[in-house]
Motif scaffolding. Structure first.
Motif, PDB file in Angstrom:
ATOM      1  N   LYS A 198       0.818  -1.207   0.000  1.00 25.08           N
ATOM      2  CA  LYS A 198       0.000   0.000   0.000  1.00 25.08           C
ATOM      3  C   LYS A 198       0.857   1.264   0.000  1.00 25.08           C
ATOM      4  N   ASP A 199       0.237   2.383  -0.349  1.00 27.26           N
ATOM      5  CA  ASP A 199       0.896   3.689  -0.242  1.00 27.26           C
ATOM      6  C   ASP A 199       1.435   3.881   1.180  1.00 27.26           C
ATOM      7  N   GLY A 200       2.695   4.300   1.293  1.00 31.11           N
ATOM      8  CA  GLY A 200       3.277   4.632   2.584  1.00 31.11           C
ATOM      9  C   GLY A 200       3.615   3.451   3.471  1.00 31.11           C
ATOM     10  N   GLU A 201       3.383   2.240   3.010  1.00 32.96           N
ATOM     11  CA  GLU A 201       3.608   1.051   3.837  1.00 32.96           C
ATOM     12  C   GLU A 201       5.093   0.678   3.858  1.00 32.96           C
ATOM     13  N   THR A 202       5.560   0.165   4.990  1.00 28.13           N
ATOM     14  CA  THR A 202       6.912  -0.359   5.115  1.00 28.13           C
ATOM     15  C   THR A 202       6.831  -1.862   5.283  1.00 28.13           C
ATOM     16  N   VAL A 203       7.545  -2.607   4.445  1.00 25.92           N
ATOM     17  CA  VAL A 203       7.531  -4.067   4.532  1.00 25.92           C
ATOM     18  C   VAL A 203       8.963  -4.592   4.567  1.00 25.92           C
ATOM     19  N   PHE A 204       9.090  -5.797   5.161  1.00 29.97           N
ATOM     20  CA  PHE A 204      10.412  -6.408   5.280  1.00 29.97           C
ATOM     21  C   PHE A 204      10.247  -7.905   5.466  1.00 29.97           C
ATOM     22  N   GLY A 205      11.220  -8.667   4.930  1.00 29.48           N
ATOM     23  CA  GLY A 205      11.268 -10.099   5.187  1.00 29.48           C
ATOM     24  C   GLY A 205      11.011 -10.940   3.961  1.00 29.48           C
ATOM     25  N   ASN A 206      11.027 -12.273   4.172  1.00 31.06           N
ATOM     26  CA  ASN A 206      10.802 -13.251   3.112  1.00 31.06           C
ATOM     27  C   ASN A 206       9.802 -14.296   3.618  1.00 31.06           C
ATOM     28  N   PRO A 207       8.532 -14.191   3.205  1.00 26.20           N
ATOM     29  CA  PRO A 207       7.957 -13.126   2.368  1.00 26.20           C
ATOM     30  C   PRO A 207       7.806 -11.830   3.150  1.00 26.20           C
ATOM     31  N   ALA A 208       7.773 -10.718   2.436  1.00 18.91           N
ATOM     32  CA  ALA A 208       7.721  -9.401   3.086  1.00 18.91           C
ATOM     33  C   ALA A 208       6.411  -9.226   3.849  1.00 18.91           C
ATOM     34  N   GLN A 209       6.535  -8.719   5.090  1.00 20.16           N
ATOM     35  CA  GLN A 209       5.393  -8.435   5.935  1.00 20.16           C
ATOM     36  C   GLN A 209       5.417  -6.984   6.371  1.00 20.16           C
ATOM     37  N   THR A 210       4.258  -6.463   6.706  1.00 15.06           N
ATOM     38  CA  THR A 210       4.152  -5.055   7.121  1.00 15.06           C
ATOM     39  C   THR A 210       4.881  -4.832   8.443  1.00 15.06           C
ATOM     40  N   ILE A 211       5.661  -3.738   8.482  1.00 14.62           N
ATOM     41  CA  ILE A 211       6.319  -3.295   9.705  1.00 14.62           C
ATOM     42  C   ILE A 211       5.586  -2.056  10.202  1.00 14.62           C
ATOM     43  N   GLU A 212       5.066  -2.123  11.403  1.00 16.86           N
ATOM     44  CA  GLU A 212       4.328  -0.986  11.946  1.00 16.86           C
ATOM     45  C   GLU A 212       5.278   0.160  12.277  1.00 16.86           C
ATOM     46  N   ASN A 213       4.920   1.381  11.853  1.00 17.69           N
ATOM     47  CA  ASN A 213       5.742   2.558  12.132  1.00 17.69           C
ATOM     48  C   ASN A 213       5.555   3.023  13.580  1.00 17.69           C
TER      49      ASN A 213
END
Length: 213
Positions: A198-213
């Motif tokens: 999504k717009d402005g979302e930060t993701v990381f990992g394999n598979p990528a998951q949302t990182i809460e700001n």
């Protein structure tokens, strides 16, 4: 790539790498301009740092006798300098495309892009304006980027991927075919992105998951 001499605006960050790119294409570098006065009068790889980025004594040559390239890593600074060139010189920055990059004849390129060695732009890919494509990054066919996208070294955008403007994609990221990444998103280094971001979302990992700001 245009063979007119170039003034590089920004002597730190990607500035020296931009100089290497222009030299790889046998383009003469007129000088660096940088707002850090401590650098004025110094040389970087035999190219002098002569003044600040808004110095009319040098800017007056841009658009007539030479091109300009905005070598700022910081997006806000890059936008500010680009706007200054638009307003005062009625011109857009040149592209810096390394001679060892592979760019399809059908790829679309705008202005002010930094494309380093061994980067690949596939057929009908779209890289509009002011993007930073670092060494070894692969943009497959039918990929579309927005303005001011940064793609880290060794990252791979597979076919049909769409990336919104001002998005940062770290080194070694893989984005699978058909995924859409929104505007101003952040993809952490080494991530594997298998679904839309999504717009402005930060993701990381394999598979990528949302990182809460």
């Amino acid at each position: 790539m245009d063979k007119k001499p170039v003034i590089i605006l920004g002597a730190k960050g990607i500035g020296p790498s931009a100089a290497e790119i222009f030299k790889s294409n046998k383009v003469e570098i007129y000088c660096f301009l940088d707002d850090d006065k401590a650098l004025h009068g110094s040389e970087i790889d035999f190219v002098s740092v002569l003044g600040e980025t808004d110095d009319d004594g040098y800017l007056k040559y841009i658009g007539k006798k030479c091109d300009a390239f905005v070598a700022e890593d910081n997006m806000k600074a890059r936008k500010k300098i680009t706007k200054m060139l638009n307003d005062r010189r009625k011109t857009m920055p040149a592209n810096a495309i390394h001679s060892q990059a592979i760019v399809s004849d059908s790829a679309h390129l705008g202005y002010g892009n930094f494309i380093n060695a061994r980067a690949v732009l596939g057929a009908f890919s779209k890289v509009p304006n002011h993007c930073l494509i670092h060494s070894g990054a692969i943009i497959e066919y039918n990929v579309e980027l927005g303005d001011y996208v940064q793609l880290g070294a060794g990252s791979q955008l597979n076919s049909g991927v769409t990336v919104g403007e001002e998005t940062f994609i770290g080194s070694g990221v893989t984005v699978v075919s058909g995924v859409t990444i929104g505007k101003k998103a952040n993809i952490g280094a080494g991530s594997v992105v298998i679904k839309d971001v999504k717009d402005g979302e930060t993701v990381f990992g394999n598979p990528a998951q949302t990182i809460e700001n």
